[in-house]
Design a protein around this motif. Sequence first.
Motif, PDB file in Angstrom:
ATOM      1  N   ARG A 213      15.227 -23.776  71.062  1.00  0.00           N
ATOM      2  CA  ARG A 213      14.259 -22.793  70.544  1.00  0.00           C
ATOM      3  C   ARG A 213      13.541 -23.330  69.308  1.00  0.00           C
ATOM      4  N   ALA A 214      14.272 -24.067  68.466  1.00  0.00           N
ATOM      5  CA  ALA A 214      13.639 -24.676  67.282  1.00  0.00           C
ATOM      6  C   ALA A 214      12.610 -25.720  67.706  1.00  0.00           C
ATOM      7  N   LEU A 215      12.905 -26.498  68.745  1.00  0.00           N
ATOM      8  CA  LEU A 215      11.932 -27.467  69.252  1.00  0.00           C
ATOM      9  C   LEU A 215      10.711 -26.767  69.832  1.00  0.00           C
ATOM     10  N   ASP A 216      10.943 -25.701  70.584  1.00  0.00           N
ATOM     11  CA  ASP A 216       9.828 -24.952  71.180  1.00  0.00           C
ATOM     12  C   ASP A 216       8.893 -24.384  70.122  1.00  0.00           C
TER      13      ASP A 216
ATOM     14  N   LEU B  12      11.613 -38.763  71.397  1.00  0.00           N
ATOM     15  CA  LEU B  12      12.408 -38.230  72.511  1.00  0.00           C
ATOM     16  C   LEU B  12      12.302 -36.707  72.581  1.00  0.00           C
ATOM     17  N   PHE B  13      11.234 -36.160  72.041  1.00  0.00           N
ATOM     18  CA  PHE B  13      11.078 -34.706  71.944  1.00  0.00           C
ATOM     19  C   PHE B  13      11.458 -33.992  73.236  1.00  0.00           C
ATOM     20  N   GLY B  14      12.533 -33.210  73.200  1.00  0.00           N
ATOM     21  CA  GLY B  14      12.927 -32.346  74.299  1.00  0.00           C
ATOM     22  C   GLY B  14      13.541 -33.025  75.502  1.00  0.00           C
ATOM     23  N   LEU B  15      13.585 -34.355  75.517  1.00  0.00           N
ATOM     24  CA  LEU B  15      14.129 -35.045  76.689  1.00  0.00           C
ATOM     25  C   LEU B  15      15.657 -34.976  76.686  1.00  0.00           C
ATOM     26  N   PRO B  16      16.249 -34.569  77.805  1.00  0.00           N
ATOM     27  CA  PRO B  16      17.717 -34.549  77.869  1.00  0.00           C
ATOM     28  C   PRO B  16      18.238 -35.973  78.038  1.00  0.00           C
ATOM     29  N   PHE B  17      19.266 -36.290  77.334  1.00  0.00           N
ATOM     30  CA  PHE B  17      19.886 -37.601  77.502  1.00  0.00           C
ATOM     31  C   PHE B  17      21.350 -37.499  77.107  1.00  0.00           C
TER      32      PHE B  17
ATOM     33  N   LEU C  76       6.472 -31.517  78.060  1.00  0.00           N
ATOM     34  CA  LEU C  76       7.088 -30.913  76.873  1.00  0.00           C
ATOM     35  C   LEU C  76       6.130 -30.943  75.682  1.00  0.00           C
ATOM     36  N   ARG C  77       5.435 -32.062  75.501  1.00  0.00           N
ATOM     37  CA  ARG C  77       4.531 -32.189  74.357  1.00  0.00           C
ATOM     38  C   ARG C  77       3.376 -31.192  74.416  1.00  0.00           C
ATOM     39  N   THR C  78       2.898 -30.896  75.630  1.00  0.00           N
ATOM     40  CA  THR C  78       1.791 -29.945  75.758  1.00  0.00           C
ATOM     41  C   THR C  78       2.263 -28.501  75.750  1.00  0.00           C
ATOM     42  N   GLY C  79       3.566 -28.289  75.901  1.00  0.00           N
ATOM     43  CA  GLY C  79       4.101 -26.934  75.955  1.00  0.00           C
ATOM     44  C   GLY C  79       4.121 -26.352  77.357  1.00  0.00           C
TER      45      GLY C  79
END
Length: 87
Positions: free
Chosen positions: A57-60, A72-77, A16-19
Amino acid sequence: MAENGWMGSAALAASLRTGETMATAVVERAAALARSADHGPIWISLHDSHVLHQKARALDALDASERAVLPLFGLPFAAAACIATPT
């Protein structure tokens, strides 16, 4: 990758961090699994999928430096509340 097709949390976070993996793709997969009959009725409530997609989409759209400060960028929990009652 695990048998269920999901990466481990560390691998997913790195992707997620690298896209390489987009938050919108994670939301789509997690929402589909949460609503599937195979999982059974295990959720008390689910967020509206349109709201989740909007947030994904805002995170992307964040750049690498903005992603780096979100642990926790983008991680589902899921969050659970434990309710203790007297017995």
